[in-house]
Enzyme design. Sequence first.
Site, PDB file in Angstrom:
ATOM      1  N   GLU A 152      68.404  47.130 -60.318  1.00 45.21           N
ATOM      2  CA  GLU A 152      67.064  46.861 -60.849  1.00 45.21           C
ATOM      3  C   GLU A 152      67.123  45.957 -62.073  1.00 45.21           C
ATOM      4  O   GLU A 152      67.909  46.160 -62.986  1.00 45.21           O
ATOM      5  CB  GLU A 152      66.350  48.176 -61.209  1.00 45.21           C
ATOM      6  CG  GLU A 152      64.915  47.931 -61.669  1.00 45.21           C
ATOM      7  CD  GLU A 152      64.037  49.167 -61.620  1.00 45.21           C
ATOM      8  OE1 GLU A 152      64.577  50.277 -61.468  1.00 45.21           O
ATOM      9  OE2 GLU A 152      62.808  49.007 -61.752  1.00 45.21           O
ATOM     10  N   GLU A 158      65.012  48.532 -72.166  1.00 42.88           N
ATOM     11  CA  GLU A 158      65.612  49.592 -71.349  1.00 42.88           C
ATOM     12  C   GLU A 158      67.055  49.316 -70.926  1.00 42.88           C
ATOM     13  O   GLU A 158      67.772  50.224 -70.527  1.00 42.88           O
ATOM     14  CB  GLU A 158      64.742  49.849 -70.105  1.00 42.88           C
ATOM     15  CG  GLU A 158      63.345  50.312 -70.494  1.00 42.88           C
ATOM     16  CD  GLU A 158      62.469  50.682 -69.309  1.00 42.88           C
ATOM     17  OE1 GLU A 158      63.002  51.144 -68.296  1.00 42.88           O
ATOM     18  OE2 GLU A 158      61.238  50.498 -69.415  1.00 42.88           O
ATOM     19  N   ASP A 185      60.739  44.536 -60.183  1.00 46.24           N
ATOM     20  CA  ASP A 185      59.696  45.496 -60.529  1.00 46.24           C
ATOM     21  C   ASP A 185      58.633  44.752 -61.339  1.00 46.24           C
ATOM     22  O   ASP A 185      58.945  44.163 -62.380  1.00 46.24           O
ATOM     23  CB  ASP A 185      60.352  46.622 -61.350  1.00 46.24           C
ATOM     24  CG  ASP A 185      59.383  47.698 -61.814  1.00 46.24           C
ATOM     25  OD1 ASP A 185      58.224  47.374 -62.123  1.00 46.24           O
ATOM     26  OD2 ASP A 185      59.808  48.864 -61.906  1.00 46.24           O
ATOM     27  N   THR A 186      57.402  44.771 -60.868  1.00 48.97           N
ATOM     28  CA  THR A 186      56.356  43.970 -61.525  1.00 48.97           C
ATOM     29  C   THR A 186      56.161  44.355 -62.995  1.00 48.97           C
ATOM     30  O   THR A 186      55.853  43.501 -63.819  1.00 48.97           O
ATOM     31  CB  THR A 186      54.998  44.100 -60.803  1.00 48.97           C
ATOM     32  OG1 THR A 186      54.579  45.470 -60.812  1.00 48.97           O
ATOM     33  CG2 THR A 186      55.084  43.600 -59.367  1.00 48.97           C
ATOM     34  N   HIS A 188      58.407  45.253 -65.180  1.00 45.03           N
ATOM     35  CA  HIS A 188      59.433  44.582 -65.986  1.00 45.03           C
ATOM     36  C   HIS A 188      59.292  43.055 -65.912  1.00 45.03           C
ATOM     37  O   HIS A 188      59.456  42.364 -66.910  1.00 45.03           O
ATOM     38  CB  HIS A 188      60.826  45.003 -65.526  1.00 45.03           C
ATOM     39  CG  HIS A 188      61.070  46.473 -65.616  1.00 45.03           C
ATOM     40  ND1 HIS A 188      61.157  47.140 -66.816  1.00 45.03           N
ATOM     41  CD2 HIS A 188      61.211  47.429 -64.656  1.00 45.03           C
ATOM     42  CE1 HIS A 188      61.370  48.434 -66.594  1.00 45.03           C
ATOM     43  NE2 HIS A 188      61.391  48.638 -65.286  1.00 45.03           N
ATOM     44  N   HIS A 212      59.563  47.276 -56.681  1.00 44.03           N
ATOM     45  CA  HIS A 212      58.741  48.263 -57.395  1.00 44.03           C
ATOM     46  C   HIS A 212      57.452  47.614 -57.889  1.00 44.03           C
ATOM     47  O   HIS A 212      57.486  46.476 -58.373  1.00 44.03           O
ATOM     48  CB  HIS A 212      59.488  48.808 -58.617  1.00 44.03           C
ATOM     49  CG  HIS A 212      60.465  49.901 -58.300  1.00 44.03           C
ATOM     50  ND1 HIS A 212      61.393  50.363 -59.210  1.00 44.03           N
ATOM     51  CD2 HIS A 212      60.650  50.644 -57.169  1.00 44.03           C
ATOM     52  CE1 HIS A 212      62.112  51.333 -58.652  1.00 44.03           C
ATOM     53  NE2 HIS A 212      61.694  51.520 -57.418  1.00 44.03           N
ATOM     54  N   ARG A 218      51.647  50.828 -66.486  1.00 45.30           N
ATOM     55  CA  ARG A 218      52.196  51.769 -65.517  1.00 45.30           C
ATOM     56  C   ARG A 218      51.136  52.588 -64.787  1.00 45.30           C
ATOM     57  O   ARG A 218      51.404  53.673 -64.282  1.00 45.30           O
ATOM     58  CB  ARG A 218      53.277  52.670 -66.143  1.00 45.30           C
ATOM     59  CG  ARG A 218      54.354  51.867 -66.861  1.00 45.30           C
ATOM     60  CD  ARG A 218      55.701  52.524 -66.886  1.00 45.30           C
ATOM     61  NE  ARG A 218      56.441  52.245 -65.667  1.00 45.30           N
ATOM     62  CZ  ARG A 218      57.772  52.336 -65.555  1.00 45.30           C
ATOM     63  NH1 ARG A 218      58.501  52.702 -66.588  1.00 45.30           N
ATOM     64  NH2 ARG A 218      58.377  52.073 -64.430  1.00 45.30           N
ATOM     65  N   GLU A 248      55.550  52.926 -59.008  1.00 44.79           N
ATOM     66  CA  GLU A 248      56.071  53.866 -59.995  1.00 44.79           C
ATOM     67  C   GLU A 248      55.021  54.090 -61.082  1.00 44.79           C
ATOM     68  O   GLU A 248      55.223  53.726 -62.239  1.00 44.79           O
ATOM     69  CB  GLU A 248      57.326  53.300 -60.664  1.00 44.79           C
ATOM     70  CG  GLU A 248      58.539  53.231 -59.800  1.00 44.79           C
ATOM     71  CD  GLU A 248      59.760  52.834 -60.627  1.00 44.79           C
ATOM     72  OE1 GLU A 248      60.667  53.659 -60.749  1.00 44.79           O
ATOM     73  OE2 GLU A 248      59.780  51.718 -61.154  1.00 44.79           O
TER      74      GLU A 248
HETATM   75 MN    MN Z   1      61.221  50.305 -61.445  1.00 46.34          MN
END
Ligand code: MN
Length: 292
Positions: A152, A158, A185-186, A188, A212, A218, A248
Site C-alpha cells: 500500500e 503513516e 488508496d484515494t 492517501h 482502496h 474517511r 475503508e
Molecule cells: Mn488503505
Amino acid sequence: MNKIGIHYGYFTENWGTDIIPLIKKVRALGFDILEVAPGPLLAKSKQERDMIAKAANDVGIELTFSVGLGKAYDLSSEDEKIRNNGIDFTLKTFDIMKEMGAKMYSGVNVGAWNNTPQDGIKDKSAELARSVASIKEIMKVAEKYGITYAVEVVNRYEQSLLNTAEEAMEYVKMVDSPNLKVLLDTYHMNIEEDSFEKAIKQVGNEYLGHFHVGESNRKPPSINGRMPWDEITTALKAIHYEGAIVMEPFIKMGGEVGRDIKVWRDISKNATTEEMDYMAKESVQMLRDKMK
Ligand code: MN
C-alpha cells in the site's frame, strides 16, 4: 465486474470483534468482500477461524486481509531480530489465509505502520533495501500459496517508504515477483499524488492489485463527497482494472479503532447503526454505477 468490499473496522470499535455477524451484514448491504485484519484472527482458535471461513463461504463473501504492521514486525528494521519477527508474522498469516481460502494480503506491509524516521533524512535506500530483502523471502511462500501481496502506498504521516505510485513501481521492480502488486488508496493519493488519473495509469493493470477508496475525511465514498469519483473510476476502467475496490470508512470515535485511525470527533454526526448501514449501502451502489 469488479468486486466491491468494505473494511470490517467501519462496523466496530475493537479489532477483536466477532466477524461472523459482519459477514452476513455486508452481504445484505450489497458487498462482495469483507476486508479483515490478520492480528485478531491469529489470536483466535483454528475452530473459530474455520467457522468464519465457512460463514463467508456460505453467503458468498470473499475475505481479503489487510495489515498495518506493528513496530515489533518492521520488515525494514535495522534490527535483524525485528525483521525476522516480521517475516514470521507474515508467514503465520499466510498459513491462516491458506486455511481460510483467502488470496489477497495488502496494507502497510513493507515496513511498520506509523513508524516514520525520527530525524530528517536525505536517503532511504538502506531501509528500502532491507525491506526488499525481507519481502523477497516472503514472496517465495506467497508464490507457492498463490497469495497476492499488494503493497500500500500511504501518506507521509503513516510511513516513509512508499508515499507515491512512482515509488511503489520502483519497489515492485526491485522485488520482481509475479505475486507482488501495488495497492493505491484515494485517501492517501489525495495527499501525495499530483493526479489520481496519472497515478492509476502509472501503475496500470499489470501492477495494480488492489484499490482502496474513501473520502478525504474517511467517510464512505459518496456523490456528495469531495473526491473526483468520475476521474478515479474512469481511470480504473481505462486501464481495464479487474481487481477489488474496497472502502475503508472510519467515522466513529472511540475504542481501539478510533484511537488507531485517529478519529477525534464524531464524523458520523451521531449516526445510528441503521444510518451507518445505509451510508455503506449507498456507497457500494454509487461505486457499482460508476464502474459500469
Ligand atoms: Mn488503505
